[in-house]
Write a protein that holds these residues in place. Structure first.
Motif, short mmCIF file in Angstrom:
data_model
loop_
_atom_site.label_atom_id
_atom_site.label_comp_id
_atom_site.label_asym_id
_atom_site.label_seq_id
_atom_site.Cartn_x
_atom_site.Cartn_y
_atom_site.Cartn_z
N LYS A 109 0.84 -1.19 0.00
CA LYS A 109 0.00 0.00 0.00
C LYS A 109 0.88 1.24 0.00
O LYS A 109 2.06 1.18 0.34
N VAL A 110 0.27 2.35 -0.39
CA VAL A 110 0.95 3.64 -0.37
C VAL A 110 0.04 4.62 0.37
O VAL A 110 -1.12 4.81 0.01
N ARG A 111 0.57 5.19 1.44
CA ARG A 111 -0.17 6.18 2.23
C ARG A 111 0.40 7.55 1.89
O ARG A 111 1.61 7.74 1.90
N PHE A 112 -0.48 8.50 1.57
CA PHE A 112 -0.01 9.83 1.20
C PHE A 112 -0.72 10.88 2.05
O PHE A 112 -1.88 10.76 2.40
N TYR A 113 0.05 11.91 2.41
CA TYR A 113 -0.42 13.00 3.25
C TYR A 113 -0.51 14.24 2.37
O TYR A 113 0.40 14.54 1.60
N TYR A 114 -1.62 15.00 2.52
CA TYR A 114 -1.91 16.05 1.55
C TYR A 114 -2.87 17.09 2.11
O TYR A 114 -3.48 16.90 3.16
N ASP A 115 -3.04 18.17 1.34
CA ASP A 115 -4.12 19.15 1.48
C ASP A 115 -4.72 19.30 0.10
O ASP A 115 -4.00 19.19 -0.90
N THR A 116 -6.01 19.57 0.04
CA THR A 116 -6.64 19.79 -1.26
C THR A 116 -7.21 21.19 -1.33
O THR A 116 -7.47 21.82 -0.31
N GLU A 117 -7.40 21.63 -2.55
CA GLU A 117 -8.02 22.92 -2.79
C GLU A 117 -9.16 22.69 -3.77
O GLU A 117 -9.29 21.64 -4.35
N GLY A 118 -9.96 23.69 -3.94
CA GLY A 118 -11.06 23.58 -4.88
C GLY A 118 -12.27 24.29 -4.32
O GLY A 118 -12.33 24.65 -3.16
N THR A 119 -13.22 24.48 -5.19
CA THR A 119 -14.43 25.16 -4.77
C THR A 119 -15.63 24.29 -5.10
O THR A 119 -15.57 23.42 -5.96
N GLY A 120 -16.70 24.54 -4.41
CA GLY A 120 -17.94 23.82 -4.69
C GLY A 120 -17.81 22.34 -4.42
O GLY A 120 -17.20 21.91 -3.46
N ARG A 121 -18.38 21.56 -5.31
CA ARG A 121 -18.42 20.12 -5.13
C ARG A 121 -17.29 19.38 -5.83
O ARG A 121 -17.29 18.16 -5.86
N VAL A 122 -16.36 20.09 -6.40
CA VAL A 122 -15.27 19.45 -7.12
C VAL A 122 -14.40 18.68 -6.13
O VAL A 122 -13.93 19.22 -5.14
N GLN A 123 -14.22 17.40 -6.42
CA GLN A 123 -13.43 16.54 -5.54
C GLN A 123 -12.23 16.04 -6.33
O GLN A 123 -12.35 15.65 -7.49
N ALA A 124 -11.07 16.06 -5.69
CA ALA A 124 -9.86 15.58 -6.37
C ALA A 124 -9.79 14.06 -6.34
O ALA A 124 -10.25 13.43 -5.41
N SER A 125 -9.19 13.51 -7.38
CA SER A 125 -8.86 12.10 -7.44
C SER A 125 -7.36 11.98 -7.62
O SER A 125 -6.77 12.72 -8.42
N VAL A 126 -6.76 11.06 -6.89
CA VAL A 126 -5.33 10.81 -7.01
C VAL A 126 -5.13 9.42 -7.60
O VAL A 126 -5.68 8.45 -7.08
N LEU A 127 -4.39 9.35 -8.69
CA LEU A 127 -4.08 8.08 -9.34
C LEU A 127 -2.64 7.73 -9.03
O LEU A 127 -1.75 8.59 -9.19
N LEU A 128 -2.41 6.52 -8.60
CA LEU A 128 -1.05 6.05 -8.32
C LEU A 128 -0.58 5.22 -9.51
O LEU A 128 -1.20 4.23 -9.86
N MET A 129 0.52 5.65 -10.11
CA MET A 129 1.11 4.95 -11.25
C MET A 129 2.41 4.29 -10.80
O MET A 129 3.12 4.83 -9.98
#
Length: 133
Positions: A109-129
């Motif tokens: 597994k890969v655990r990642f620590y982060y902060d996200t930005e954005g407005t409204g209902r936009v949700q980020a997706s992170v893809l692990l390659m």
């Protein structure tokens, strides 16, 4: 109308097929994807032995910007490696390539620590390659 829809579907299939071939030709594989929350500070993508052993990782971001802090790679053999990233990845962009030291190993597994930005209902997706040795 049906003909236009059929042509659009055919065109999109061709485009996506070309993208998949390009990604495969480069040797990168999608190991997992996680929709990230603006409330969370960390998430985990489970990879597992089925995907093989890897020497390089990279994150791709969709939807909203993600500001990565660090990543912890957990291997199947019980070892782990912490990697400081400390960079913002804009939506549609990619992180730097993360070289994993030592021989290629299966990733649990890969655990990642982060902060996200954005407005409204936009949700980020992170893809692990991942790229094998």
């Amino acid at each position: 109308m049906k003909r236009a829809l059929s042509m659009f579907t055919l065109l999109m299939t061709m485009v996506m097929s070309g993208f998949a071939q390009t990604a495969s030709a480069a040797g990168w594989e999608l190991l997992g994807e996680k929709k990230v929350s603006r409330r969370a500070e960390a998430d985990t993508i489970r990879v597992g032995l089925r995907d093989g052993a890897f020497k390089r990782l990279q994150f791709k971001v969709k939807g909203a910007d993600v500001d990565f802090d660090k990543v912890i790679v957990h291997y199947e053999n019980g070892q782990s490696r912490e990697v400081a990233i400390r960079s913002k990845v804009r939506k549609g962009g990619s992180s730097r390539v993360i070289d994993l030291p030592g021989k290629a190993r299966a990733i649990e597994k890969v655990r990642f620590y982060y902060d996200t930005e954005g407005t409204g209902r936009v949700q980020a997706s992170v893809l692990l390659m991942g790229k094998s040795a």
